[in-house]
Scaffold this active site. Sequence first.
Site, mmCIF file in Angstrom:
data_model
loop_
_atom_site.group_PDB
_atom_site.id
_atom_site.type_symbol
_atom_site.label_atom_id
_atom_site.label_comp_id
_atom_site.label_asym_id
_atom_site.label_seq_id
_atom_site.Cartn_x
_atom_site.Cartn_y
_atom_site.Cartn_z
ATOM 1 N N ASP A 154 -34.213 5.252 -1.608
ATOM 2 C CA ASP A 154 -34.321 5.234 -0.151
ATOM 3 C C ASP A 154 -33.526 4.113 0.503
ATOM 4 O OD1 ASP A 154 -35.951 3.159 -1.110
ATOM 5 O OD2 ASP A 154 -37.097 3.160 0.755
ATOM 6 N N ASP A 180 -36.446 5.161 -8.002
ATOM 7 C CA ASP A 180 -36.499 3.781 -7.532
ATOM 8 C C ASP A 180 -37.978 3.463 -7.255
ATOM 9 O OD1 ASP A 180 -35.624 1.314 -6.307
ATOM 10 O OD2 ASP A 180 -36.168 2.253 -4.410
ATOM 11 N N CYS A 195 0.855 -1.207 0.000
ATOM 12 C CA CYS A 195 0.000 0.000 0.000
ATOM 13 C C CYS A 195 0.882 1.245 0.000
ATOM 14 C CB CYS A 195 -0.904 -0.002 1.229
ATOM 15 S SG CYS A 195 -2.067 -1.370 1.289
ATOM 16 N N ASP A 218 -29.595 1.560 -3.035
ATOM 17 C CA ASP A 218 -29.671 2.732 -3.917
ATOM 18 C C ASP A 218 -28.455 3.647 -3.761
ATOM 19 O OD1 ASP A 218 -32.204 2.010 -4.867
ATOM 20 O OD2 ASP A 218 -33.194 2.957 -3.164
#
Length: 824
Positions: free
Chosen positions: A705, A500, A18, A709
């Site tokens: 919601d 949605d 890393c 999503d």
Amino acid sequence: MAEKRVTLPVAGMHCANCAGTIERNLKKLTGVLDAHVNYATERATVVFDPSAVGEDAIIRRIKDVGYDVPTARVELPITGMTCANCAATVERTLRKLPGVVDVAVNFATEKATVEYVPGLASRSDLVAAVERAGYGVVEAPAGQLEDAEQAAREAEIRDQTRKFWVGVAFSLPLFLLSMARDLGLLGTWAHAPWVNWLMLALATPVQFYVGWDYYVGGWKALRNGSANMDVLVAMGSSAAYFYSLPVTIALTLGSSALGEHVYYETAAVIITLIKLGKLLEARAKGQTSAAIKRLMGLRAKTARVVRDGVEVDIPIEQVQVGDVVIVRPGEKIPVDGIVIEGHSAVDESMLTGESMPVEKGPGDEVIGATLNKQGMLKFEATRVGAETALAQIIRLVQEAQGSKAPIQRLADRVAGVFVPVVIAIALVTLLVWWFGVGVGFTPAMIRMVAVLVIACPCALGLATPTAIMVGTGRGAEQGILFKSSEALERAHALKVIVLDKTGTITRGEPEVTDVIVIDGRSGGGDRESEILRLAASAERGSEHPLGEAIVRAAQARGLPLAQPDRFEAISGQGIIAQVEGHQVLVGTPALMAGRSVHLDGLEGVARRLHAEAKTAMWVAVDGEVVGIIAVADTVKPGSREAVAEMRRLGLQVVMMTGDNRETAEAIAREVGVDRVLAEVLPGDKAAEVRRLQEEGVGLVGMVGDGINDAPALAQADVGFAIGTGTDVAMEAADVTLMRGDLRSVPQAIALSRATMRIIKENLFWAFFYNVILIPVAAGVLYPFTALPMMLRALHPMLAAFAMAFSSITVVSNSLRLRRVSLSI
């Protein structure tokens, strides 16, 4: 080439690779001369050329490759700023500090929002830098900052008011004396030398007491290598005052070689009028933050809690999570919690904009600052202090108001060069009229003063932030929370809105929609109720959502349910139970076929229900089909109106769902969307949004919601999270809608469009004002003899009047947003 070294803390590294990854990527950054990342200490040391790359770009690169640089954010209330150039000076000063990643100074809110790396910079470093630049920072113990800031602002306004009235007390008699003398109303005595000394005596307190702030502000700006409005006012008024001084002495000595007219009244009236303008501007600016003040005012001061079995009233700051809180009718709910006893209707309109009170009972959530209307409620505190919904709303609105909208960049760039350009134009005006036209020094100087005084960078600086403040505040009152001014700006340009389905357009939980009896008809009657009662009694043992919907429907009708015997759930088919001695089957045709139950000609009804996106549950009693119960996820109230309003606003409305196409098309027809994206897997929602963006229709908004999503909300140009959804969705979205009502979406877009319209009007007037009036002050209209002389030779006092009211015009225009209609 100057080199700079910075050591940044890095989080998220799991191995030496890393560190190598970060190091390689940093070295690829233009301007980075060397980089070393230590995995053990989790720090990156970077040597870079500050003229080619900044610390913010270095931090951004580390974040881009998947790691984090912990930063802190602080908001500093600034005092002493008089125009947009002051805000730019403070911003520039803070940006130069090591460890500062980002700075936004808002002239309208008089606050600096600073993101910095702890360890490289501290709050005291930031405060010291601001003070070195000549401005102040309101300091107070934690929890008292708001009161201290308000007290500091009020003290500043009181000081300015006192100076304004002192200015009026001296300027008014001076102005009347001067005008009466010029018009020949006072006789010859008014031209005696001592009258000029009287004028000097009247003008001096205005110049050096009322106007002292302009000298101080101008000096601070010049010391920091910039120029602001104070420089223009100080230069303009000083030119008139100090020109008059030698003329006064010369006339006293009997010489008129330097001129016969003094301009003390011009200097005094300029300062007094501009002081009046700043006062009115401060009052108007105060109104732009009225919404946030109202939100702060909603907080309850005390709470009644049960401690050791005794009810005691305590300050709200002492309420702890887990406390049992009692709220009587008519009282405010002090903190967030879950009701454990009592029933009542709660008015949540102050936070959600929803006018109808909401019924609350055991298990329901209550929000602090809402009003208990009827019964007594006892609830357990779950969120207190800065964690309450109200505190988070206030924080969101403050952050949005403190952020800078992209459209403000143009005004900032212009304001940055505005004052030097105006000073240059003023000097050119002096030289042209003095030497070019040959009118003499005095008329040329008067025109130069008019140019200096009429130029106004304040209106440019206020045009965007005041509209953003009123717009975000208006949204908060309606339960629409914009996270940043950029989201508010982008929402106005949306062309496509993706909705949605489950939980956004629909309720997200199935409900019984039809009960069909054996003759194929639905409606009221004993047979329908009996079928529903038997099916619900059988389903009492079920945990399936469809079974729970049937039980809820029966309970809602008040039907007496029996306890089922020998309950059996057959996966994918339904249930079999013994109810009051009858065998009851509820489920699919396969369940019926498996028990040799004839469907009795209801197949056509079942197909119709399926086409309407409803699930048909067959009900058989003692081996005979008695009816069908249809269950469906129903459309929320207001969804149709919301979609119609979005289409009226010119948006293409797209529904996205994981349901099969037939079900999706049925819901789409019901609410009237333009396009359906069906059978979309949760992990593909973000890709679908990206695909719509790549179609090039325009900016794409997403409304959702759920947790699934969140990636799509983040991918969209503007993400709207329905407030009744998950915290993850709200975190990923740009706009949070406190109500679970889809109508908030077109309201948010309409508010965004209204705000942008006001900003463009403000910028137009701010630019128009300066572009038109600076040439007028310079005398470009003088050759047009048909025009009145007041336009051909604009007097500095009129210029000061125009300058004073230009900012007020802009702020007043922004305040119109408070009256914009958002009703659907």
